[in-house]
Enzyme design. Structure first.
Site: not given
Ligand code: NAD
Ligand code: UDP
Length: 319
Positions: A149, A192, A194, A214-215, A277, A280
């Protein structure tokens, strides 16, 4: 685009958590939206309310394969975001970020579209600088379980900037920090969803490690506003720009807050901390404030109850 046409906007990953909110916002703004998704983690239910809209079109497609469509703007969100899901098939995760970026950038180049990449705070890895500014290059393990990732997203950023320098593409790169809200998948595995699902079911709340990591949690509506503002910036502004809540919480604080809001009998239990993991995570959002005029409007204390209501409704519908 002629002046009487609507803007045609492609959203990859449009059936996912963030993508579905983005599609909705763009349609409200009068755009024509093409939502492309392979439904790996996305769900039809997220976009069911848009399917009959005359400005909405859904295409099942995997972005690791080329796509031939005519659009004016592209938001590239396709990629699983939960550690459990992106580690399920790590090779496909890297392909989604890297081949996916090459395919959407190639499309943007052919049709002259402006293109935005949903990058991530994970490009900072386990940061040695705190809070993280966009100038920080990160501390990422290239061979760990999270690397598919983190490194996939870093390579996608590289591709975006090379297409910009080499082919003059109008690019925008958003580094998104942990975002939460309605339409997260209940079994998504992120913290969140979970914690809320565990509290609602009266199950133990699983804190990984001692919960002192932290997050910074951003509510989905604020994040989407940031993406839309970023896309509208002048061509010379590319980012990368951090988008996230500048307030930091420990995972234990989050668990306690969720439990206090949901009530119930759940106890907090400590499970092993996953490999690599980050300890911070907190964004410096000075750039987003100055370039986008962007601020957080929904604090965790308001966003969590809205998210809990969503999961409660899902549970009572048996979904
Ligand atoms: P999500 O898993 O709900 O959404 C991702 C979407 O992409 C899904 O609908 C999935 O089916 C689709 N997808 C995955 N692989 C694909 C492929 N090969 N072709 C077409 N579609 C595909 O996740 P999200 O939280 O909505 O995240 C959306 C974007 O934002 C992602 O790129 C993620 O990396 C980025 N992002 C999200 C967060 C967050 O906290 N939600 C944080 C940082 C970055
Ligand atoms: N985490 C946790 N319990 C859970 C799921 C996640 O304590 O059931 C922790 C995880 O180890 C991390 C933070 O929560 O430190 C955020 O995890 P998440 O998978 O949401 O996103 P990340 O920021 O790690 O990609």
């Amino acid at each position: 685009m002629s002046k009487w046409d609507n803007k045609r906007v492609l959203v990859t990953g449009g059936a996912g958590f963030l993508g579905s909110h983005l599609c909705e916002r763009l349609i409200e703004a009068g755009d024509e939206v093409l939502c492309v998704d392979n439904f790996f983690t996305g769900r039809r239910a997220n976009i069911a309310h848009l399917l009959d809209h005359p400005h909405f079109e859904l295409q099942r497609h995997d972005v690791t394969f080329p796509l031939y469509v005519e659009v004016d703007e592209i938001y590239n969100l396709a990629c699983p975001a939960s550690p459990i899901h992106y580690q399920h098939d790590p090779v496909q995760t890297t392909k989604t970020s890297v081949h996916g970026a090459i395919n959407v950038l190639g499309l943007a180049k052919r049709v002259g579209a402006r293109i935005l990449q949903a990058s991530t705070s994970e490009v900072y890895g386990d940061p040695t600088e705190h809070p993280q500014t966009e100038a920080y290059w990160g501390n990422v393990n290239p061979i760990g379980v999270r690397s598919c990732y983190d490194e996939g997203k870093r390579c996608a950023e590289t591709l975006f900037f090379d297409y910009h320098r080499q082919h003059n593409l109008e690019i925008k790169v958003a580094r998104i920090f942990n975002t939460y809200g309605p339409r997260m998948h209940p079994e998504d595995g992120r913290v969140v969803s979970n914690f809320i699902m565990q509290a609602l079911r009266g199950e133990p709340i699983t804190i990984y490690g001692d919960g002192s990591q932290t997050r910074s949690f951003c509510y989905v509506n604020d994040l989407i506003e940031g993406l839309i503002r970023l896309m509208a910036t002048p061509p010379e502004f590319t980012g990368p720009v951090n988008l996230g809540n500048p307030n930091e919480f420990t995972i234990r604080q989050l668990a306690e807050q969720v439990l206090a809001l949901v009530g119930g009998v759940s106890e907090l239990v400590e499970n092993p901390l996953p490999e690599d993991d980050p300890r911070q995570r907190q964004p410096d959002i000075t750039l987003a404030q100055s370039k986008l005029g962007w601020e957080l409007t929904v604090p965790l204390s308001d966003g969590l109850p809205k998210t809990i209501e969503y999961f409660k409704a899902l549970s009572s519908n048996g979904k």
